[in-house]
Design an enzyme around this catalytic site. Sequence first.
Site, mmCIF file in Angstrom:
data_model
loop_
_atom_site.group_PDB
_atom_site.id
_atom_site.type_symbol
_atom_site.label_atom_id
_atom_site.label_comp_id
_atom_site.label_asym_id
_atom_site.label_seq_id
_atom_site.Cartn_x
_atom_site.Cartn_y
_atom_site.Cartn_z
ATOM 1 N N HIS A 1 51.217 -48.141 122.790
ATOM 2 C CA HIS A 1 49.812 -47.955 122.418
ATOM 3 C C HIS A 1 48.852 -47.981 121.357
ATOM 4 O O HIS A 1 49.587 -48.127 119.936
ATOM 5 C CB HIS A 1 49.303 -46.255 122.799
ATOM 6 C CG HIS A 1 48.024 -45.150 122.672
ATOM 7 N ND1 HIS A 1 46.903 -45.491 123.550
ATOM 8 C CD2 HIS A 1 47.255 -44.892 121.679
ATOM 9 C CE1 HIS A 1 46.079 -45.467 123.898
ATOM 10 N NE2 HIS A 1 45.726 -44.960 122.692
ATOM 11 N N CYS B 1 44.248 -49.410 127.101
ATOM 12 C CA CYS B 1 44.187 -49.355 125.593
ATOM 13 C C CYS B 1 43.952 -50.682 124.335
ATOM 14 O O CYS B 1 43.281 -50.737 123.838
ATOM 15 C CB CYS B 1 45.369 -48.145 125.283
ATOM 16 S SG CYS B 1 46.815 -49.635 125.052
ATOM 17 N N HIS C 1 39.614 -44.623 120.882
ATOM 18 C CA HIS C 1 40.890 -45.754 121.851
ATOM 19 C C HIS C 1 40.606 -45.324 122.973
ATOM 20 O O HIS C 1 39.592 -44.389 123.299
ATOM 21 C CB HIS C 1 42.218 -45.866 121.014
ATOM 22 C CG HIS C 1 42.219 -43.533 121.268
ATOM 23 N ND1 HIS C 1 43.747 -43.011 120.984
ATOM 24 C CD2 HIS C 1 41.867 -42.674 121.201
ATOM 25 C CE1 HIS C 1 43.699 -42.300 121.002
ATOM 26 N NE2 HIS C 1 42.877 -41.063 120.587
#
Length: 216
Positions: free
Chosen positions: A131, A83, A143
């Site tokens: 994240h 991420c 993402h």
Amino acid sequence: MNTTHSKRRFRNFTIGVSLGAALLAAGTGITGNSSTAYAATSTTPANSVSSSIADKIIATGLKYQGVRYEYGAESGITSSFDCSSFTQFVFEHNEISLPRSSKQQSTVGTYVSRNELQPGDLVFFYSPVHHVAIYMGDGKILHTYGDDGVTITPLNTGWWASHYTSARRVLPTNGQAASDSGSASASPDPATPASSDVSSQEQTIGDAWDWLNNFE
């Protein structure tokens, strides 16, 4: 008689001059205040993000849609991302430096409330942060995670909606850089719960934790 009349005329003249000067000064003050107020209403909001840079950020990220997710992927490579290596790469490609991890990225730039999100803002999930994603606008994020790799996901539904933590703005605003080589000033984040509140707010996270542990 003439002397008394002359004195009265002189006194009236003096009062008139003083009154005129006072009115002139008051008029100048009113005019100045009016101009200032008008200028304030015509100023562009300080948090307006450069849309052209945001568009470039998102366009760069979309080029890698479908590229596989790999936890701990090496910075700068494009064969796989995790991420934060994804956000770091996309922003770096557009001359905005970010630190490597999602936790570090959650401290740069300036805090943005959820209802003020603009395209190009960084959006963070879970507490502590595990994240990071790029806000695209229209309630969508760009993402990478799991089997989908780089993908587009709705922000305001499901797991992502309930585990949203905070957002930061690192793109230039009104021509002024909000981030400089990844060392932008951090600001207090009122959306981040105190450590004593984390357990009560996140009692259970179900099966999500199994794959969330793979986020960095």
